[in-house]
Design an enzyme around this catalytic site. Structure first.
Site, PDB file in Angstrom:
ATOM      1  N   HIS A 176       1.740  16.091  36.078  1.00  0.00           N
ATOM      2  CA  HIS A 176       1.698  16.552  34.960  1.00  0.00           C
ATOM      3  C   HIS A 176      -0.126  17.317  35.321  1.00  0.00           C
ATOM      4  O   HIS A 176      -1.079  16.863  34.502  1.00  0.00           O
ATOM      5  CB  HIS A 176       1.487  15.478  33.624  1.00  0.00           C
ATOM      6  CG  HIS A 176       2.936  14.595  33.211  1.00  0.00           C
ATOM      7  ND1 HIS A 176       4.077  15.233  33.268  1.00  0.00           N
ATOM      8  CD2 HIS A 176       3.269  13.246  33.786  1.00  0.00           C
ATOM      9  CE1 HIS A 176       4.566  13.746  33.925  1.00  0.00           C
ATOM     10  NE2 HIS A 176       4.436  13.159  33.403  1.00  0.00           N
ATOM     11  N   ASN A 212       4.523   4.345  41.425  1.00  0.00           N
ATOM     12  CA  ASN A 212       4.512   6.311  40.085  1.00  0.00           C
ATOM     13  C   ASN A 212       3.323   6.217  39.250  1.00  0.00           C
ATOM     14  O   ASN A 212       3.536   5.189  39.150  1.00  0.00           O
ATOM     15  CB  ASN A 212       5.526   7.005  39.888  1.00  0.00           C
ATOM     16  CG  ASN A 212       6.105   7.297  39.408  1.00  0.00           C
ATOM     17  OD1 ASN A 212       6.317   8.891  39.509  1.00  0.00           O
ATOM     18  ND2 ASN A 212       6.430   7.727  38.257  1.00  0.00           N
ATOM     19  N   ASP A 225       5.550  18.893  35.479  1.00  0.00           N
ATOM     20  CA  ASP A 225       5.354  20.000  34.411  1.00  0.00           C
ATOM     21  C   ASP A 225       3.303  20.840  34.023  1.00  0.00           C
ATOM     22  O   ASP A 225       2.850  19.759  34.584  1.00  0.00           O
ATOM     23  CB  ASP A 225       5.712  20.078  33.615  1.00  0.00           C
ATOM     24  CG  ASP A 225       5.019  18.162  33.094  1.00  0.00           C
ATOM     25  OD1 ASP A 225       4.095  17.788  33.013  1.00  0.00           O
ATOM     26  OD2 ASP A 225       5.578  17.746  31.888  1.00  0.00           O
ATOM     27  N   GLU A 243       2.500   3.264  36.908  1.00  0.00           N
ATOM     28  CA  GLU A 243       1.583   4.108  36.014  1.00  0.00           C
ATOM     29  C   GLU A 243       0.669   2.178  35.283  1.00  0.00           C
ATOM     30  O   GLU A 243       0.130   1.845  34.501  1.00  0.00           O
ATOM     31  CB  GLU A 243       2.099   3.962  34.117  1.00  0.00           C
ATOM     32  CG  GLU A 243       2.444   5.547  34.067  1.00  0.00           C
ATOM     33  CD  GLU A 243       2.287   6.426  32.978  1.00  0.00           C
ATOM     34  OE1 GLU A 243       2.378   5.313  32.281  1.00  0.00           O
ATOM     35  OE2 GLU A 243       3.510   7.404  33.249  1.00  0.00           O
ATOM     36  N   GLU A 247       6.788  14.415  38.353  1.00  0.00           N
ATOM     37  CA  GLU A 247       7.505  14.358  36.682  1.00  0.00           C
ATOM     38  C   GLU A 247       6.832  15.695  36.892  1.00  0.00           C
ATOM     39  O   GLU A 247       6.049  16.035  35.819  1.00  0.00           O
ATOM     40  CB  GLU A 247       6.605  13.211  36.310  1.00  0.00           C
ATOM     41  CG  GLU A 247       7.687  11.941  36.010  1.00  0.00           C
ATOM     42  CD  GLU A 247       6.981  10.520  35.062  1.00  0.00           C
ATOM     43  OE1 GLU A 247       6.314  11.120  34.247  1.00  0.00           O
ATOM     44  OE2 GLU A 247       6.752   9.963  35.604  1.00  0.00           O
TER      45      GLU A 247
HETATM   46  C1  XIL Z   1       8.776  10.436  28.863  1.00  0.00           C
HETATM   47  C2  XIL Z   1       9.622  10.426  28.043  1.00  0.00           C
HETATM   48  O1  XIL Z   1       9.705  11.919  29.022  1.00  0.00           O
HETATM   49  C3  XIL Z   1       9.787  10.730  26.661  1.00  0.00           C
HETATM   50  O2  XIL Z   1      11.365  11.558  26.201  1.00  0.00           O
HETATM   51  C4  XIL Z   1       9.659   9.522  26.346  1.00  0.00           C
HETATM   52  O3  XIL Z   1      10.083   9.510  24.762  1.00  0.00           O
HETATM   53  C5  XIL Z   1       8.055   9.283  26.418  1.00  0.00           C
HETATM   54  O4  XIL Z   1       8.524   8.659  27.654  1.00  0.00           O
HETATM   55  N1  XIL Z   1       5.553   9.350  32.150  1.00  0.00           N
HETATM   56  C6  XIL Z   1       6.675   8.434  32.671  1.00  0.00           C
HETATM   57  C7  XIL Z   1       7.574   8.990  32.175  1.00  0.00           C
HETATM   58  O5  XIL Z   1       6.779   7.904  33.415  1.00  0.00           O
HETATM   59  O6  XIL Z   1       9.111   8.575  31.774  1.00  0.00           O
HETATM   60  C8  XIL Z   1       7.341   9.451  30.269  1.00  0.00           C
HETATM   61  O7  XIL Z   1       8.584  10.021  29.796  1.00  0.00           O
HETATM   62  C9  XIL Z   1       6.195  10.716  30.326  1.00  0.00           C
HETATM   63  C10 XIL Z   1       5.067   9.619  31.099  1.00  0.00           C
END
Ligand code: XIL
Length: 480
Positions: free
Chosen positions: A249, A213, A280, A171, A278
Site C-alpha cells: 500500500h 502477509n 494500491d 500483520e 494488496e
Molecule cells: C480492508 C478491506 O478492504 C475493507 O473492506 C475492510 O473494511 C477493512 O479491511 N490489510 C489487509 C486487508 O490485510 O484485509 C484490509 O482490507 C486492508 C489492510
C-alpha cells in the site's frame, strides 16, 4: 535471457487461460544447449491477466462479494484478472461468527465465481489480530490458541484444494523500529502462535502455498528485518512456510522503496516465494503510472515473485478511495497506471519456475465436512496424589487439538510431567505451554519454566495439535 518452464507456481492444476498462454509461450521455444530460451517474444497480452500469464504469473484483485451483482465491475473482473482474493469474506469474523459455527456462503460465492471463470483464489486471512469475531474478546491463553487453531484448521479444510495461496498469518509484526512482534491477543498466547498456525494450515490443506502477509515490509527496514529473521528461523526449523506476501500500500509519504526488488530478492534467497498481495498506490496520472510500472518490473525481475494482486478494481471500490489508488477510475475507465502496468507486464521478465512438489500426501478428493460436535472429554484419572491431568479433545476428520489441564494435589507442584498414549497413526505436530518427548504412541509432556509451579488445588493448561485421531485414554500426571 528468460528461463522458461511449462508449469506455473502455487497450484496443482493450471487454469485454462494460463494453460493457453503457456502453450503459446512453449510453441516459441528453442533449446540452446541445456538452456531453454524464448526464440521470439510471445504475443503481447491485451489484458493484465493474459500479459502476466506470459511469464507464468497471475494478476489478481481483491473482490468483495456484494460487487458481483454489478455488471460493470464483473465485466472488468472477468476480462482482466486471473486470481481473486476475498476482500473480507474469508476473515475470522466472517467465517466463524459464533464459536465453532462456520459460515462460508460469501466465501463460497467468490470461489465459485473464480472457478467458473478460470481464476485462482488467494485466501485471506486465517489468523489476524483484526476483524476477529466478538466472542474471541473474552478468550486468552490456551483457550484462544485452541480457538485460533481450530479456526485455521476448519477454514483451510473447507477450502482444501481450491485455494492457491493462503495468507495464514496477517500483520503480526509491530510498526516502528523494534523489529519485533505486534502486541495482540494472539501474540499473548505465546511466540509460537505463528508457527502453530502454519502447521495447522499445512495439515489441513497440504496443496496450498502458505504465506505470511504484512505491510510496510516492502523495503529493508526494522519491520521487514523482523519478518526476515522469522522466515529464516522457520525455514531452518522446518516450519511449513512457502511464501511472503508484500501488501504494498503506497502513499506519497510511503512510496515504492528504492530497494523494493532487492528486498523481495533477499526473501526469495531464504527459500520462499514472494507475492505482491494488496497493491494500491496513491496518486494519479503519470507519477502513479510510473510507480505501478516499477512494482511490476521489480516482481518480473524475480522468478519466484509469482503474482501480483491489486487491492480492488475501480478507485471507488478501494478501501481508501480518496487516494484514487487503483488501475480503473470510478467509471471503470482504464487509467494511465493501467497502461503502464500492462506495458510492464508485456515487457516480460523472468518466468516463474516449476512448483516444488509438496512432500506431504495429497489431500483426499472429497472434502470431509468438519465436525461441529462438542469435544469429547476424558475424565481425569485419580492421579498419584501429587497431580491429575484431564484431556479435552476437539477433533475433525484427519486432525485434532487437545487441551490438557494439570491440577495440583494438596502439596502443590514445582514441576509436572503428563504421559498419555496416542492411537496408532496419530502424530503430534505442535505443542504449546509444554515440552514434549515423542510425537506418537506414548508421549510425555513436561512443564516449561514459567508454568512449573502450581499451587495446591490450582491448575495450569497446555495443549497440542496433531494429525490422525486424538487421545481417548486417560492421561497420568506425576512430579518429574
Ligand atoms: C480492508 C478491506 O478492504 C475493507 O473492506 C475492510 O473494511 C477493512 O479491511 N490489510 C489487509 C486487508 O490485510 O484485509 C484490509 O482490507 C486492508 C489492510
Amino acid at each position: 535471457m528468460n528461463q522458461v518452464s511449462a508449469r506455473s507456481s502455487g497450484r496443482r492444476t493450471t487454469p485454462p487461460r494460463l494453460r493457453a498462454a503457456l502453450a503459446s509461450i512453449t510453441t516459441g521455444l528453442v533449446a540452446v544447449g541445456t538452456t531453454v530460451v524464448l526464440a521470439a517474444s510471445a504475443s503481447a497480452g491485451t489484458t493484465l491477466g493474459a500479459a502476466a500469464a506470459e511469464t507464468g504469473r497471475y494478476f489478481g484483485t481483491a473482490v468483495a462479494v456484494n460487487r458481483l451483482s454489478d455488471s460493470g465491475y464483473v465485466g472488468i473482473l472477468n476480462r482482466e484478472f486471473t486470481s481473486v482474493t476475498a476482500d473480507n469474506e474469508m476473515k475470522w469474523d466472517a467465517t466463524e461468527p459464533s464459536p465453532n459455527q462456520f459460515t462460508y456462503t460469501s466465501g463460497d460465492k467468490l470461489v465459485s465465481h473464480a472457478e467458473a471463470n478460470g481464476m485462482r483464489v488467494r485466501g485471506h486471512a486465517l489468523a489476524w489480530h483484526q476483524q476477529q469475531p466478538r466472542w474471541t474478546a473474552v478468550l486468552s491463553g490456551t483457550a484462544l490458541r485452541n480457538a485460533m487453531l481450530n479456526h485455521v484448521t476448519q477454514v483451510a479444510t473447507h477450502y482444501r484444494g481450491r485455494i492457491h495461496a493462503w495468507n495464514v498469518v496477517n500483520e503480526a509484526f509491530a510498526d516502528g523500529g523494534s523489529g519485533g512482534r505486534r502486541d495482540s491477543n494472539l501474540q499473548r498466547t505465546g511466540d509460537d502462535w505463528i508457527e502453530a498456525a502454519f502447521r495447522a494450515a499445512r495439515a489441513a490443506d497440504p496443496g496450498a502455498t502458505l504465506c505470511y502477509n504484512d505491510y510496510y515490509i516492502e523495503g529493508q527496514n526494522p519491520k521487514s528485518n523482523g519478518v526476515y529473521a522469522m522466515v529464516r528461523d522457520f525455514k531452518a526449523r522446518g516450519v511449513p512456510i512457502d511464501c511472503v506476501g508484500f501488501q504494498s500500500h503506497f502513499t506519497a509519504q510511503s512510496p515504492v522503496p528504492a530497494d523494493y526488488q532487492a528486498n523481495l530478492q533477499r526473501f526469495v534467497d531464504l527459500g520462499v516465494e514472494v507475492q505482491i498481495t494488496e497493491l494500491d498506490i496513491e496518486g494519479s496520472g503519470s507519477s502513479q503510472a510510473a510507480s505501478y510500472s516499477r512494482v511490476v518490473r521489480a516482481c518480473l525481475a524475480i522468478s519466484r515473485c509469482t503474482g501480483i494482486t491489486v487491492s480492488g478494481i475501480r478507485d471507488t471500490d478501494s478501501w481508501r478511495s480518496s487516494a484514487t489508488p487503483l488501475l480503473f477510475d470510478g467509471n471503470g475507465t482504464k487509467k494511465p497506471a493501467y497502461a503502464s502496468t500492462l506495458d510492464a507486464l508485456n515487457a516480460g521478465g523472468t518466468t516463474v519456475p516449476p512448483t516444488t512438489p509438496s512432500t506431504t500426501t495429497p489431500p483426499p478428493t472429497t472434502t470431509p465436512p468438519p465436525t461441529t460436535t462438542p469435544p469429547p472429554t476424558t475424565t481425569p484419572p485419580p492421579g498419584d496424589g501429587d497431580c491429575a491431568a484431564s484431556v479435552s479433545v476437539n477433533s475433525w476428520s484427519g486432525g485434532f487439538v487437545a487441551t490438557v489441564k494439570v491440577t495440583a494435589g494438596p502439596a502443590g507442584l514445582d514441576g509436572w510431567v503428563v504421559d498419555l498414549t496416542l492411537p496408532s497413526g496419530a502424530t503430534v505436530t505442535a505443542v504449546w505451554s509444554a515440552q514434549n518427548t515423542g510425537t506418537s504412541g506414548d508421549v510425555s509432556f513436561r512443564n516449561l519454566g514459567y508454568n512449573s509451579a502450581v499451587g495446591a488445588g490450582a491448575g495450569t493448561e497446555f495443549g497440542f495439535q496433531g494429525t490422525g485421531n486424538g487421545p481417548t485414554g486417560a492421561a497420568t500426571c506425576a512430579r518429574p
